[in-house]
Design an enzyme around this catalytic site. Structure first.
Site, PDB file in Angstrom:
ATOM      1  N   ASN A  94     -43.101 -46.255  -8.301  1.00 41.08           N
ATOM      2  CA  ASN A  94     -42.289 -45.069  -8.059  1.00 41.08           C
ATOM      3  C   ASN A  94     -42.248 -44.168  -9.293  1.00 41.08           C
ATOM      4  OD1 ASN A  94     -40.445 -43.227  -7.111  1.00 41.08           O
ATOM      5  ND2 ASN A  94     -38.941 -44.747  -6.475  1.00 41.08           N
ATOM      6  N   CYS A 116     -35.591 -37.088  -6.847  1.00 41.32           N
ATOM      7  CA  CYS A 116     -37.046 -36.916  -6.836  1.00 41.32           C
ATOM      8  C   CYS A 116     -37.493 -35.509  -6.468  1.00 41.32           C
ATOM      9  CB  CYS A 116     -37.670 -37.909  -5.857  1.00 41.32           C
ATOM     10  SG  CYS A 116     -37.299 -39.639  -6.230  1.00 41.32           S
ATOM     11  N   SER A 133     -32.957 -37.737  -3.150  1.00 44.29           N
ATOM     12  CA  SER A 133     -31.685 -38.244  -2.638  1.00 44.29           C
ATOM     13  C   SER A 133     -30.558 -37.300  -3.013  1.00 44.29           C
ATOM     14  CB  SER A 133     -31.413 -39.641  -3.201  1.00 44.29           C
ATOM     15  OG  SER A 133     -32.385 -40.552  -2.731  1.00 44.29           O
ATOM     16  N   GLU A 139     -35.281 -36.876 -13.479  1.00 46.20           N
ATOM     17  CA  GLU A 139     -33.941 -37.444 -13.360  1.00 46.20           C
ATOM     18  C   GLU A 139     -33.739 -38.524 -14.422  1.00 46.20           C
ATOM     19  OE1 GLU A 139     -33.312 -40.511 -10.162  1.00 46.20           O
ATOM     20  OE2 GLU A 139     -34.927 -39.378  -9.190  1.00 46.20           O
ATOM     21  N   HIS A 155     -57.809  -5.057  17.453  1.00 49.20           N
ATOM     22  CA  HIS A 155     -57.928  -5.390  16.028  1.00 49.20           C
ATOM     23  C   HIS A 155     -57.436  -6.824  15.887  1.00 49.20           C
ATOM     24  CE1 HIS A 155     -57.932  -4.757  11.674  1.00 49.20           C
ATOM     25  NE2 HIS A 155     -56.827  -5.489  11.666  1.00 49.20           N
TER      26      HIS A 155
END
EC number: 2.3.3.10
Length: 467
Positions: free
Chosen positions: A341, A127, A374, A93, A258
């Site tokens: 971040n 993000c 966001s 971004e 099985h």
């Protein structure tokens, strides 16, 4: 060997992350020192945000240069022939152009090999872009379009905020991931969950810095986490029912029992590790109590909106989940604590931190991954850690990451220099015709850097000589 022969020899099973490389700048600002500089209470950043240090870019580095460094190091460390790459996806971004993708800048790394046949461009939504890029790459390898080559996914961003309470929650870095079959970190794509909604919790309509509704952002994050988790568990139950029904049919047809291998559990008790998207490191600890409350969730029983802002409830939930957090989430928080971040790179820096902490001990374990962007775009999926021979073994990825030593080798920059750097970047934003000043800390060998932006806004890059 032809493309068809290559594909036949290496079927697309256990598709996922073969290797990953994390890049962060050589300088950081100490969060305790920043508390003193900003005149805030002791522990506001270090305890309240869970941050010890925050990485930041100088004028000489940007999202493109960080991405170039991460990709080049990935290719070199794992001895990857650039001609073996058939797809290159970028999640970001922080793009430097509203039309030209970051991926196109990265094609400079493939010029010498003559490889221009590489699909993919950028994925953008806060993000979540890195996860969208990863899914694109995995889907390509698993599809009929796959030509037998590998993919690279880059999640690269710079988180910067204007002066005020949000500034210490910044950071930066890039994660480059090699994607292909027989991976040590295989995505279990048969069961995953998404939650998408239109919201204005965090967005960037103009200028260098984002607009943030902090209270709403926390609510959106926790709500998306709850919704994704409930959906993931519902799909898991449905798959289990279908698997049991299919087993019953085969038993009737064959006349004998099985036993079918049951699908992987997805609740917080059966997942042996969790990596939750984290802006500030503390964000993942606030999110952890929510999956714990939904071990057998009912989609109609999602937390109320009031529960997301109830401080007393949050405090009690954090206390109740503290032991589980330390066991299942804390090992994934090293880079979040030390770099801050990374936006699109945050989730995958968490995965790199987990591999760094556990190495081959992860083999056979399932890791719950939650990605949040966001706006809102969110997703939850499972990674199955596997021990594979050779250079893509978990222990080798751990060793080549060498995160603690690389973090310790960084230089701490005074808060005043950090603020001055941000001021310069503010002045440079959307301008042209300049050469960046030298970094406050010398660039490390092999690091790509922004050489100049000419009067036509064209950016040129160089690389520091290798050691």
């Amino acid at each position: 060997m032809t493309t068809q022969d290559s594909r036949a020899a290496c079927p697309a099973d256990h598709v996922g992350i073969l290797a990953l490389e994390v890049y962060f700048p050589a300088q950081y600002v100490d969060q305790a020192a920043l508390e003193v500089f900003d005149g805030v209470s002791h522990g506001k950043y270090t305890v309240g945000l869970g941050q010890a240090a925050m990485a930041f870019c100088s004028e000489q580095e940007d999202v493109v240069s960080m991405s170039m460094t991460a990709v080049q190091r990935l290719l070199e460390k794992y001895d990857i022939d650039p001609r073996s790459i058939g797809r290159l996806e970028v999640g970001t971004e922080s793009a430097v152009d509203r039309s030209k993708s970051v991926k196109t800048f990265l094609m400079a790394l493939f010029e010498e090999s003559g490889n221009h046949d590489i699909e993919g461009v950028d994925s953008i939504n806060a993000c979540y872009g890195g996860t969208a890029a990863l899914f694109n790459a995995v889907n390509w390898v698993e599809s009929r379009a796959w030509d037998g080559r590998l993919a690279i996914v880059v999640a690269s961003d710079i988180a910067m905020y204007s002066a005020g309470p949000a500034r210490p929650s910044g950071g930066c870095g890039a994660v480059a991931m090699l994607v292909g079959p027989n991976a040590p970190l295989a995505l279990e794509r048969q069961v995953s969950a998404s939650y998408m909604e239109n919201a204005y919790d965090f967005y960037k309509p103009c200028g260098l810095y984002p607009l943030i509704d902090g209270r709403r952002s926390v609510m959106c994050y926790l709500m998306a986490l709850d919704k994704c988790y409930a959906t993931l568990c519902r799909k898991h139950r449905q798959q289990h029912v279908h698997s049991a029904a299919a087993s019953a049919v085969r038993t009737a047809d064959n006349g004998h029992a099985h036993r079918e291998r049951e699908p992987a559990g997805t609740d917080s008790q059966s997942a042996q590790g969790s990596v939750l998207h984290s802006g500030p490191s503390m964000q993942s600890s606030k999110g952890m109590p929510h999956p714990l409350s939904h071990c057998t969730p009912d989609p109609g029983g999602i937390f109320s909106e009031e529960s997301y802002t109830d401080r007393e409830l949050e405090k009690a939930a954090l206390q109740a989940s503290a032991a589980v957090f330390e066991q299942k989430v804390a090992p994934s928080t090293l880079l979040a604590t030390q770099c801050g971040n990374l936006y699109t790179g945050s989730l995958y820096a968490g995965l790199a931190s987990l591999v760094n902490a556990k190495g081959s001990q992860l083999a056979g374990r399932r890791i719950l991954m939650f990605s949040y962007g966001s706006g809102i775009a969110a997703g939850m999926f499972i990674i199955r850690a596997r021990e594979v021979p050779g250079k893509f073994g978990l222990a080798n990825i751990q060793a080549k990451g060498d995160l603690e030593a690389r973090l310790a080798a960084r230089t701490s920059v005074q808060p005043a220099q950090f603020v001055s750097t941000l001021h310069t970047l503010e002045q440079r934003y959307s301008t042209c015709g300049y050469q960046p000043a030298a970094s406050p800390t010398p660039l490390l060998p092999g690091t790509y850097f922004l050489r100049a932006v000419d009067d036509q806004y064209r950016r040129s890059y160089g690389m520091m000589p290798p050691a």
